[in-house]
Design an enzyme around this catalytic site. Sequence first.
Site, short mmCIF file in Angstrom:
data_model
loop_
_atom_site.label_atom_id
_atom_site.label_comp_id
_atom_site.label_asym_id
_atom_site.label_seq_id
_atom_site.Cartn_x
_atom_site.Cartn_y
_atom_site.Cartn_z
N PHE A 1 59.78 74.71 -72.24
CA PHE A 1 60.88 75.02 -71.01
C PHE A 1 62.16 76.01 -72.25
O PHE A 1 62.85 76.38 -72.24
CB PHE A 1 60.84 73.94 -70.63
N ASN A 2 62.40 74.66 -73.24
CA ASN A 2 63.20 74.93 -74.13
C ASN A 2 62.87 76.58 -74.99
O ASN A 2 64.05 77.26 -75.03
CB ASN A 2 62.84 73.94 -75.50
O1 RIB Z 1 59.96 70.85 -72.62
C1 RIB Z 1 59.96 69.38 -72.94
C2 RIB Z 1 61.79 69.78 -73.08
O2 RIB Z 1 62.34 70.79 -71.94
C3 RIB Z 1 62.44 68.61 -73.46
O3 RIB Z 1 63.31 68.58 -74.08
C4 RIB Z 1 63.43 68.10 -72.52
O4 RIB Z 1 64.22 67.42 -73.00
C5 RIB Z 1 63.73 69.57 -72.28
O5 RIB Z 1 64.65 69.98 -72.74
CA CA Z 2 65.88 67.63 -74.31
#
Ligand code: RIB
Ligand code: CA
Length: 312
Positions: A167-168
Amino acid sequence: MHAIPVIIDCDPGHDDAFALWLALGSDALDVRAVTAVGGNVDLAHTANNARVVLSVAGVSDIPVAAGAAGPLARVLETAEGIHGANGLGGPAVLPEPTFALEERDAQTLFADVLTAAEEPVAIIATGPITNVAILLRDRPDLHERIREIVWMGGSTERGNYTPYAEFNSWVDPEAVDIVVRSGIRFTMVGLNITHQALLTPAVRERIVAIGNETARFSDELMEFFCRTNDEMFGMPDGPLHDPVAVAVLAAPETVTSRHVRMDVELVGTETRGVTSVDLHGVTGREPNVHVAMDLDVDAFWDAVVAAVSRLA
Ligand code: RIB
Ligand code: CA
């Protein structure tokens, strides 16, 4: 013990909360500032939640500033499915922060802290790394004031937001690229290791048994986080991603890393945000990132429990 000065850049977020608590309760770190970024939920919520998390822990003397509302070149997509509409799903009512948001924005706070520090400051980022990328892009004069950057993001294996992107990294791959190319020591703490930090029933019991306000508040957070991770990924023992990034500096003996090549995908239709980690040197390119690979799980949770025990 010499405490490493750090700035935590985050998007709380259940696991961001534990990252903040591990940093605040660790005598190996000296948290100088907290900055918020749009990620799990919108910036208004992440900036509020960062202050809620500090307030619950009895901390009100660390500045919290708001940074970027969204990624450098994309439209923000948030993760309410895991974290809830307000970003800290679970508690029926979130406590009000005991202190106000900084008037300074994140970039001003970064510059003030980095300039004033008696030594280079580490930055630990646990959301989309947009704020840090803007700092590096706009303030090359401050690069030498940054000890290193540790980031929860990416993966050496599969992703979580798309089949192969974490995701990040997916939210702001351009920001990841800027940070990697900066040449500042960069440690990537990806899903491959954070999926070792599982909130099992035994771990949750250990944390709740601490019995302080932080532990009590965390109980409802953990229940919500485990339920949504079970619903979305079939992982009832929710992987507590972000504190593993803090552990790199707070409890370095718990994390084993490798210095390898990593390139982030910027143009792929199905592969946007993929962190292509070259574990076997097949690209022939120079190593550029320290990739966290293995976690001493018991020692990690010992460090988390010890840190939370030191909070209110
Ligand atoms: O994929 C996990 C990450 O994405 C973590 O930092 C969670 O808090 C989300 O931000
Ligand atoms: Ca996070």
